[in-house]
Structures are given as C-alpha cells and as structure tokens.
Design a protein around this motif. Structure first.
Motif, PDB file in Angstrom:
ATOM      1  N   LEU A   1      14.042  -3.306  12.966  1.00 45.53           N
ATOM      2  CA  LEU A   1      12.970  -4.273  13.177  1.00 45.53           C
ATOM      3  C   LEU A   1      12.116  -4.426  11.923  1.00 45.53           C
ATOM      4  CD1 LEU A   1      11.526  -6.129  15.176  1.00 45.53           C
ATOM      5  CD2 LEU A   1      10.168  -4.164  15.873  1.00 45.53           C
ATOM      6  N   ALA A   2      11.767  -3.306  11.282  1.00 52.73           N
ATOM      7  CA  ALA A   2      10.947  -3.358  10.063  1.00 52.73           C
ATOM      8  C   ALA A   2      11.659  -4.105   8.948  1.00 52.73           C
ATOM      9  CB  ALA A   2      10.591  -1.946   9.604  1.00 52.73           C
ATOM     10  N   LEU A   3      12.940  -3.855   8.779  1.00 50.85           N
ATOM     11  CA  LEU A   3      13.699  -4.522   7.735  1.00 50.85           C
ATOM     12  C   LEU A   3      13.766  -6.027   7.984  1.00 50.85           C
ATOM     13  CD1 LEU A   3      15.273  -3.762   5.196  1.00 50.85           C
ATOM     14  CD2 LEU A   3      17.305  -3.568   6.602  1.00 50.85           C
ATOM     15  N   THR A   4      13.999  -6.406   9.217  1.00 50.58           N
ATOM     16  CA  THR A   4      14.088  -7.823   9.559  1.00 50.58           C
ATOM     17  C   THR A   4      12.748  -8.518   9.369  1.00 50.58           C
ATOM     18  OG1 THR A   4      15.802  -7.318  11.168  1.00 50.58           O
ATOM     19  CG2 THR A   4      14.712  -9.441  11.376  1.00 50.58           C
ATOM     20  N   VAL A   5      11.681  -7.928   9.874  1.00 53.27           N
ATOM     21  CA  VAL A   5      10.353  -8.538   9.756  1.00 53.27           C
ATOM     22  C   VAL A   5       9.935  -8.625   8.288  1.00 53.27           C
ATOM     23  CG1 VAL A   5       7.900  -8.162  10.247  1.00 53.27           C
ATOM     24  CG2 VAL A   5       9.578  -7.926  12.058  1.00 53.27           C
ATOM     25  N   ASN A   6      10.156  -7.557   7.538  1.00 58.97           N
ATOM     26  CA  ASN A   6       9.796  -7.526   6.128  1.00 58.97           C
ATOM     27  C   ASN A   6      10.489  -8.646   5.369  1.00 58.97           C
ATOM     28  OD1 ASN A   6      10.033  -6.925   3.299  1.00 58.97           O
ATOM     29  ND2 ASN A   6       9.332  -4.863   3.740  1.00 58.97           N
ATOM     30  N   ARG A   7      11.781  -8.735   5.520  1.00 59.03           N
ATOM     31  CA  ARG A   7      12.539  -9.739   4.777  1.00 59.03           C
ATOM     32  C   ARG A   7      12.208 -11.155   5.246  1.00 59.03           C
ATOM     33  NH1 ARG A   7      13.183  -8.043   0.257  1.00 59.03           N
ATOM     34  NH2 ARG A   7      11.706  -6.511   0.878  1.00 59.03           N
TER      35      ARG A   7
ATOM     36  N   PRO B   1       1.331   2.838  -3.163  1.00 56.13           N
ATOM     37  CA  PRO B   1       0.627   3.339  -1.973  1.00 56.13           C
ATOM     38  C   PRO B   1       0.714   2.418  -0.752  1.00 56.13           C
ATOM     39  CG  PRO B   1      -0.729   3.695  -3.894  1.00 56.13           C
ATOM     40  CD  PRO B   1       0.446   2.863  -4.331  1.00 56.13           C
ATOM     41  N   ILE B   2       0.779   1.113  -0.978  1.00 56.57           N
ATOM     42  CA  ILE B   2       0.930   0.197   0.155  1.00 56.57           C
ATOM     43  C   ILE B   2       2.286   0.417   0.816  1.00 56.57           C
ATOM     44  CG2 ILE B   2       1.163  -2.228   0.821  1.00 56.57           C
ATOM     45  CD1 ILE B   2      -0.922  -2.888  -1.332  1.00 56.57           C
ATOM     46  N   ILE B   3       3.322   0.565   0.000  1.00 60.65           N
ATOM     47  CA  ILE B   3       4.650   0.821   0.559  1.00 60.65           C
ATOM     48  C   ILE B   3       4.687   2.176   1.266  1.00 60.65           C
ATOM     49  CG2 ILE B   3       7.071   1.225  -0.029  1.00 60.65           C
ATOM     50  CD1 ILE B   3       6.783  -0.970  -2.132  1.00 60.65           C
ATOM     51  N   MET B   4       4.047   3.170   0.680  1.00 59.05           N
ATOM     52  CA  MET B   4       3.999   4.501   1.321  1.00 59.05           C
ATOM     53  C   MET B   4       3.274   4.438   2.662  1.00 59.05           C
ATOM     54  SD  MET B   4       5.671   6.671  -0.441  1.00 59.05           S
ATOM     55  CE  MET B   4       5.089   8.190   0.253  1.00 59.05           C
ATOM     56  N   PHE B   5       2.196   3.681   2.739  1.00 57.35           N
ATOM     57  CA  PHE B   5       1.495   3.529   4.007  1.00 57.35           C
ATOM     58  C   PHE B   5       2.377   2.819   5.031  1.00 57.35           C
ATOM     59  CE2 PHE B   5      -1.450   1.183   6.829  1.00 57.35           C
ATOM     60  CZ  PHE B   5      -1.977   2.276   7.484  1.00 57.35           C
ATOM     61  N   GLY B   6       3.131   1.816   4.582  1.00 56.98           N
ATOM     62  CA  GLY B   6       4.070   1.148   5.483  1.00 56.98           C
ATOM     63  C   GLY B   6       5.126   2.101   6.009  1.00 56.98           C
ATOM     64  N   LEU B   7       5.626   2.974   5.146  1.00 58.12           N
ATOM     65  CA  LEU B   7       6.607   3.966   5.585  1.00 58.12           C
ATOM     66  C   LEU B   7       5.987   4.975   6.551  1.00 58.12           C
ATOM     67  CD1 LEU B   7       8.537   4.585   2.263  1.00 58.12           C
ATOM     68  CD2 LEU B   7       9.328   3.339   4.288  1.00 58.12           C
ATOM     69  N   TYR B   8       4.723   5.334   6.305  1.00 57.86           N
ATOM     70  CA  TYR B   8       4.018   6.225   7.239  1.00 57.86           C
ATOM     71  C   TYR B   8       3.915   5.567   8.620  1.00 57.86           C
ATOM     72  CZ  TYR B   8       0.149   8.404   9.671  1.00 57.86           C
ATOM     73  OH  TYR B   8      -0.631   8.984  10.626  1.00 57.86           O
ATOM     74  N   VAL B   9       3.545   4.308   8.645  1.00 55.01           N
ATOM     75  CA  VAL B   9       3.444   3.592   9.917  1.00 55.01           C
ATOM     76  C   VAL B   9       4.817   3.524  10.582  1.00 55.01           C
ATOM     77  CG1 VAL B   9       2.963   1.320  10.932  1.00 55.01           C
ATOM     78  CG2 VAL B   9       1.391   2.286   9.268  1.00 55.01           C
TER      79      VAL B   9
ATOM     80  N   GLY C   1       6.938  -3.390   8.690  1.00 55.19           N
ATOM     81  CA  GLY C   1       7.550  -4.499   7.961  1.00 55.19           C
ATOM     82  C   GLY C   1       6.518  -5.417   7.342  1.00 55.19           C
ATOM     83  N   VAL C   2       5.453  -5.703   8.074  1.00 57.00           N
ATOM     84  CA  VAL C   2       4.406  -6.578   7.553  1.00 57.00           C
ATOM     85  C   VAL C   2       3.634  -5.893   6.420  1.00 57.00           C
ATOM     86  CG1 VAL C   2       2.252  -7.755   8.149  1.00 57.00           C
ATOM     87  CG2 VAL C   2       4.200  -7.890   9.685  1.00 57.00           C
ATOM     88  N   ILE C   3       3.343  -4.615   6.561  1.00 55.19           N
ATOM     89  CA  ILE C   3       2.601  -3.891   5.518  1.00 55.19           C
ATOM     90  C   ILE C   3       3.409  -3.825   4.230  1.00 55.19           C
ATOM     91  CG2 ILE C   3       1.682  -1.636   4.863  1.00 55.19           C
ATOM     92  CD1 ILE C   3       0.911  -1.285   7.852  1.00 55.19           C
ATOM     93  N   ILE C   4       4.684  -3.514   4.333  1.00 56.23           N
ATOM     94  CA  ILE C   4       5.517  -3.439   3.134  1.00 56.23           C
ATOM     95  C   ILE C   4       5.684  -4.826   2.513  1.00 56.23           C
ATOM     96  CG2 ILE C   4       7.834  -2.870   2.297  1.00 56.23           C
ATOM     97  CD1 ILE C   4       7.851  -0.600   4.393  1.00 56.23           C
ATOM     98  N   ALA C   5       5.792  -5.851   3.331  1.00 65.03           N
ATOM     99  CA  ALA C   5       5.865  -7.213   2.802  1.00 65.03           C
ATOM    100  C   ALA C   5       4.585  -7.573   2.063  1.00 65.03           C
ATOM    101  CB  ALA C   5       6.126  -8.206   3.928  1.00 65.03           C
ATOM    102  N   ALA C   6       3.449  -7.063   2.523  1.00 65.65           N
ATOM    103  CA  ALA C   6       2.175  -7.340   1.848  1.00 65.65           C
ATOM    104  C   ALA C   6       2.180  -6.800   0.423  1.00 65.65           C
ATOM    105  CB  ALA C   6       1.021  -6.744   2.636  1.00 65.65           C
TER     106      ALA C   6
END
Length: 137
Positions: free
Chosen positions: A118-124, A17-25, A40-45
């Motif tokens: 941007l999300a991929l870069t920030v996440n990684r 669900p955290i990853i799904m919320f990140g994808l929603y954002v 990116g930050v939410i999925i990294a969390a």
C-alpha cells in the motif's frame, strides 16, 4: 527557489529524516496509528520537497517515470497477492488468519507486507500525480 542556498541546504538536511519518519510510520503502523497510506504520503512529501527546491527535472532524475510505474505495479501486486493467497487458502480477501493459521502467529509479517504494498502504491501514485500536474503548468 532552486537558487536560494538556505532552501537547498535545509532540503538536503530534511530529505533523509522525512524518509526515516515515513519508514517509522510504516513499521509502527501495525502497533499503533499509521501504516501504509500514511507512510507513502510522508515519503512522497520528501521527494516533492526535493523537486520543489531543486527543480522538477532534478526530481524526475531521482526515479524515472518508467521505474515509478513499475514500482506502483509492484505495490499493487504485493497487496493483491496477499489477498489472493488468503482466498486460495480458504479465507476471505486479506484474511490474515487463513494465511498464518492462528491469530498470533506471523500475522505481523503479513500485515507489514500489505502495508508495504500500500505504501509503495500510494507513494508512487502521489509522485506521478505531482509530476503530471507540475509538468502541465
């Protein structure tokens, strides 16, 4: 923490669900608040939660450091490529109108591409930073 069964079950339940919320954002970012950085930050969390509960080594086994680096490079490349292509078409860096021709046509897809890079870069980057700092303790 990795021996506590309550934490383990809750982490397994919350991971998706955290990853799904990140994808929603991520995908809602061009219509409202949010976008690539926040996603990116939410999925990294989610990955950090997994590493905190199941151990740092288990967190590193999900995505290796080499794959992590290549995903970060891919994110920067996507972001930069959109900007360079828009400059090549006569616009400014990240000028969506230069890419699509008019204000309304296909700008949504271009914005999603930039936000995804941007999300991929920030996440990684966040995960690399976490693993670097957690491994030095």
């Amino acid at each position: 923490m990795n021996q506590n069964p309550v934490f383990r079950v809750v982490a397994k339940i919350l991971f998706a669900p955290i990853i799904m919320f990140g994808l929603y954002v991520q995908f809602h970012g061009d219509f409202g608040p949010g976008g690539g950085f926040q996603a990116g930050v939410i999925i990294a969390a989610a990955f950090i939660l997994h590493a905190l509960i199941f151990g740092l080594q288990a967190g590193r086994q999900i995505i290796s450091a080499r794959v992590n680096l290549w995903m970060m490079v891919l994110g920067v490349t996507i972001y930069g490529a959109v900007g360079i292509v828009s400059m090549a078409k006569g616009g400014l860096f990240l000028d969506y109108t230069a890419l699509t021709g008019t204000v309304g046509s296909c700008q949504h897809l271009v914005i999603l591409a930039v936000a995804f890079g941007l999300a991929l870069t920030v996440n990684r980057f966040i995960l690399s930073l976490f693993h670097s700092l957690a491994g030095s303790v």
